[in-house]
Write a protein that holds these residues in place. Structure first.
Motif, PDB file in Angstrom:
ATOM      1  N   GLY A 125      -5.195  -0.087 -17.459  1.00  0.00           N
ATOM      2  CA  GLY A 125      -5.993  -0.991 -16.649  1.00  0.00           C
ATOM      3  C   GLY A 125      -5.342  -1.421 -15.359  1.00  0.00           C
ATOM      4  N   SER A 126      -4.128  -0.980 -15.097  1.00  0.00           N
ATOM      5  CA  SER A 126      -3.443  -1.307 -13.848  1.00  0.00           C
ATOM      6  C   SER A 126      -4.031  -0.491 -12.688  1.00  0.00           C
ATOM      7  CB  SER A 126      -1.944  -1.031 -13.968  1.00  0.00           C
ATOM      8  OG  SER A 126      -1.356  -1.866 -14.937  1.00  0.00           O
ATOM      9  N   LEU A 127      -3.743  -0.952 -11.497  1.00  0.00           N
ATOM     10  CA  LEU A 127      -4.168  -0.264 -10.281  1.00  0.00           C
ATOM     11  C   LEU A 127      -2.970   0.437  -9.657  1.00  0.00           C
ATOM     12  CD1 LEU A 127      -6.155   0.278  -7.901  1.00  0.00           C
ATOM     13  CD2 LEU A 127      -5.457  -1.956  -6.968  1.00  0.00           C
ATOM     14  N   ALA A 128      -3.106   1.717  -9.387  1.00  0.00           N
ATOM     15  CA  ALA A 128      -2.055   2.484  -8.719  1.00  0.00           C
ATOM     16  C   ALA A 128      -2.465   2.740  -7.275  1.00  0.00           C
ATOM     17  CB  ALA A 128      -1.814   3.807  -9.435  1.00  0.00           C
ATOM     18  N   VAL A 140      -4.207  -8.741 -13.669  1.00  0.00           N
ATOM     19  CA  VAL A 140      -4.240 -10.056 -14.322  1.00  0.00           C
ATOM     20  C   VAL A 140      -3.068 -10.913 -13.866  1.00  0.00           C
ATOM     21  CG1 VAL A 140      -4.210 -11.277 -16.510  1.00  0.00           C
ATOM     22  CG2 VAL A 140      -5.458  -9.114 -16.312  1.00  0.00           C
ATOM     23  N   THR A 141      -1.864 -10.402 -14.004  1.00  0.00           N
ATOM     24  CA  THR A 141      -0.677 -11.174 -13.627  1.00  0.00           C
ATOM     25  C   THR A 141      -0.388 -11.098 -12.139  1.00  0.00           C
ATOM     26  OG1 THR A 141       0.849  -9.317 -13.967  1.00  0.00           O
ATOM     27  CG2 THR A 141       0.301 -10.674 -15.885  1.00  0.00           C
ATOM     28  N   ARG A 142      -0.996 -10.132 -11.450  1.00  0.00           N
ATOM     29  CA  ARG A 142      -0.767  -9.865 -10.020  1.00  0.00           C
ATOM     30  C   ARG A 142       0.665  -9.433  -9.720  1.00  0.00           C
ATOM     31  NH1 ARG A 142      -4.911 -12.299  -6.961  1.00  0.00           N
ATOM     32  NH2 ARG A 142      -6.823 -12.106  -8.185  1.00  0.00           N
ATOM     33  N   GLU A 143       1.357  -8.914 -10.739  1.00  0.00           N
ATOM     34  CA  GLU A 143       2.686  -8.378 -10.478  1.00  0.00           C
ATOM     35  C   GLU A 143       2.552  -7.003  -9.842  1.00  0.00           C
ATOM     36  OE1 GLU A 143       6.959  -8.138 -12.673  1.00  0.00           O
ATOM     37  OE2 GLU A 143       5.316  -7.168 -13.736  1.00  0.00           O
ATOM     38  N   LEU A 144       3.214  -6.820  -8.700  1.00  0.00           N
ATOM     39  CA  LEU A 144       3.188  -5.565  -7.963  1.00  0.00           C
ATOM     40  C   LEU A 144       4.565  -4.915  -8.033  1.00  0.00           C
ATOM     41  CD1 LEU A 144       1.468  -3.749  -6.014  1.00  0.00           C
ATOM     42  CD2 LEU A 144       2.537  -5.006  -4.132  1.00  0.00           C
ATOM     43  N   GLU A 145       4.637  -3.741  -8.637  1.00  0.00           N
ATOM     44  CA  GLU A 145       5.884  -2.989  -8.749  1.00  0.00           C
ATOM     45  C   GLU A 145       5.798  -1.782  -7.823  1.00  0.00           C
ATOM     46  OE1 GLU A 145       7.259  -3.457 -13.301  1.00  0.00           O
ATOM     47  OE2 GLU A 145       5.417  -2.311 -13.008  1.00  0.00           O
ATOM     48  N   SER A 146       6.904  -1.454  -7.171  1.00  0.00           N
ATOM     49  CA  SER A 146       6.850  -0.358  -6.208  1.00  0.00           C
ATOM     50  C   SER A 146       8.155   0.424  -6.175  1.00  0.00           C
ATOM     51  CB  SER A 146       6.541  -0.891  -4.807  1.00  0.00           C
ATOM     52  OG  SER A 146       7.566  -1.770  -4.363  1.00  0.00           O
ATOM     53  N   ALA A 147       8.029   1.686  -5.756  1.00  0.00           N
ATOM     54  CA  ALA A 147       9.183   2.556  -5.518  1.00  0.00           C
ATOM     55  C   ALA A 147       8.920   3.305  -4.219  1.00  0.00           C
ATOM     56  CB  ALA A 147       9.386   3.520  -6.679  1.00  0.00           C
ATOM     57  N   ARG A 148      10.009   3.585  -3.502  1.00  0.00           N
ATOM     58  CA  ARG A 148       9.871   4.160  -2.157  1.00  0.00           C
ATOM     59  C   ARG A 148      10.782   5.373  -2.001  1.00  0.00           C
ATOM     60  NH1 ARG A 148      11.958   2.718   3.199  1.00  0.00           N
ATOM     61  NH2 ARG A 148      13.452   1.339   2.158  1.00  0.00           N
ATOM     62  N   ALA A 149      10.216   6.443  -1.462  1.00  0.00           N
ATOM     63  CA  ALA A 149      10.970   7.682  -1.222  1.00  0.00           C
ATOM     64  C   ALA A 149      11.008   7.964   0.279  1.00  0.00           C
ATOM     65  CB  ALA A 149      10.328   8.853  -1.964  1.00  0.00           C
ATOM     66  N   ARG A 189       2.250  -0.118  -8.330  1.00  0.00           N
ATOM     67  CA  ARG A 189       1.502  -0.360  -9.561  1.00  0.00           C
ATOM     68  C   ARG A 189       1.230  -1.852  -9.648  1.00  0.00           C
ATOM     69  NH1 ARG A 189       1.821   2.846 -14.395  1.00  0.00           N
ATOM     70  NH2 ARG A 189       0.801   1.793 -16.149  1.00  0.00           N
ATOM     71  N   LEU A 190      -0.053  -2.233  -9.714  1.00  0.00           N
ATOM     72  CA  LEU A 190      -0.440  -3.641  -9.715  1.00  0.00           C
ATOM     73  C   LEU A 190      -1.161  -3.999 -11.009  1.00  0.00           C
ATOM     74  CD1 LEU A 190      -0.864  -6.385  -8.229  1.00  0.00           C
ATOM     75  CD2 LEU A 190      -3.030  -5.440  -7.398  1.00  0.00           C
ATOM     76  N   ARG A 225       9.888  -5.630  -7.463  1.00  0.00           N
ATOM     77  CA  ARG A 225       8.801  -6.378  -8.086  1.00  0.00           C
ATOM     78  C   ARG A 225       8.506  -7.643  -7.285  1.00  0.00           C
ATOM     79  NH1 ARG A 225      11.776  -3.905 -12.009  1.00  0.00           N
ATOM     80  NH2 ARG A 225      10.560  -2.734 -13.575  1.00  0.00           N
ATOM     81  N   ARG A 226       7.243  -7.893  -7.079  1.00  0.00           N
ATOM     82  CA  ARG A 226       6.791  -9.114  -6.401  1.00  0.00           C
ATOM     83  C   ARG A 226       5.462  -9.534  -7.020  1.00  0.00           C
ATOM     84  NH1 ARG A 226       7.081  -5.201  -2.523  1.00  0.00           N
ATOM     85  NH2 ARG A 226       8.574  -6.365  -1.288  1.00  0.00           N
ATOM     86  N   THR A 227       5.083 -10.777  -6.809  1.00  0.00           N
ATOM     87  CA  THR A 227       3.826 -11.293  -7.346  1.00  0.00           C
ATOM     88  C   THR A 227       2.901 -11.697  -6.206  1.00  0.00           C
ATOM     89  OG1 THR A 227       4.944 -12.118  -9.326  1.00  0.00           O
ATOM     90  CG2 THR A 227       2.763 -12.997  -8.859  1.00  0.00           C
TER      91      THR A 227
END
Length: 279
Positions: free
Chosen positions: A86-89, A153-162, A149-150, A199-201
């Protein structure tokens, strides 16, 4: 006694025949170039998503502008899709080059990342496995990329950068900034790379904007100045609908002074509801 012959002047018929031959060759080259342009544009249309997902309080929109020279196409791309949990990519990237090969390689990366993201939760793992997969195909190009990846519900946004350019954010209360996330090498350069996760919210009303360098860098605009320009722009328009904000940011690409393609992906987020909700 040898007499020197006077060179015969080209007749009007000779000149006309030569002109017709040159015109025919030029037309063939133009038609070949146009065919390559149409092929590249078709690849681009079919490999970028027709729609982007959204949730209550979360909206996404994207804009793409083709290169203004060459094949009028490039390797800039974006993507947005729902994951099994259910997360958003969200993803955005830039493939080296501006031709049919770059457009095709972009499609390979996008498909590989979608497949891997459906089974890997950690964005760093998604990026690392995508890198290893495309390296196994023996690519001749490389690509920069950011993957997000968001949790809606919690609005936690996780990210990786290349190796990709920074993102820009702004909130309705006046806050704004340019991300300074750690990252790894671009995709397609070296196997078994590590990609740190940030990670950020997103708990306030505002916007998070993903870019390619075609928006912020060129002969007329150094990358740091370009990022600062977009930060101010997003701060001024953070309350706009996602589609309007994406168009506003993309227009800034004209200030860079180059002919690269450009892509913008906007995540517009409302404040997280608090307290009991009336239905």
């Amino acid at each position: 006694m040898n007499r020197r012959r006077t060179p015969r002047s080209a007749s009007a018929e000779d000149l006309l025949s030569t002109l017709q031959h040159l015109t025919a060759r030029a037309r063939q080259e133009v038609e070949l170039h146009q065919a390559r342009v149409e092929l590249a544009q078709a690849l681009q249309r079919n490999m970028l998503p027709a729609t982007l997902p959204s949730f209550p309080g979360l909206d996404t929109a994207a804009c793409y502008a083709p290169a203004r020279n060459g094949l009028d196409i490039g390797g800039d791309w974006y993507d947005g899709f729902l994951l099994p949990d259910g997360s958003l990519a969200l993803a955005i990237g830039d493939v080296q080059g501006h031709d049919v090969e770059a457009a095709a390689y972009m499609g390979q990366i996008r498909i590989a990342m979608r497949a891997i993201a459906s089974t890997a939760v950690d964005p760093g793992e998604v990026m690392g496995r995508t890198n290893d997969l495309i390296l196994s195909m023996g690519p001749s190009l490389f690509a920069t990329c950011s993957f997000f990846r968001l949790d809606p519900v919690t609005r936690e946004l996780e990210s990786a950068r290349a190796g990709h350019v920074a993102s820009v954010w702004a909130t309705a209360d006046g806050g704004s900034g340019i991300t300074a996330d750690a990252g790894g090498l671009p995709l397609g350069i070296e196997a078994r790379q590590h990609y740190p996760v940030t990670r950020r919210t997103l708990d306030a009303d505002g916007a998070f904007v993903l870019l390619t360098d075609g928006v912020i860098e060129g002969p007329s605009l150094p990358i740091n100045e370009g990022l600062e320009l977009i930060r101010r722009l997003v701060s001024s328009h953070s309350g706009d609908p996602a589609a309007d904000l994406a168009e506003t940011v993309l227009k800034a690409a004209a200030l860079t002074g180059h002919e690269d393609d450009a892509a913008v992906l906007v995540l517009r987020h409302g404040a997280v509801p608090t307290g009991p909700q009336v239905t």
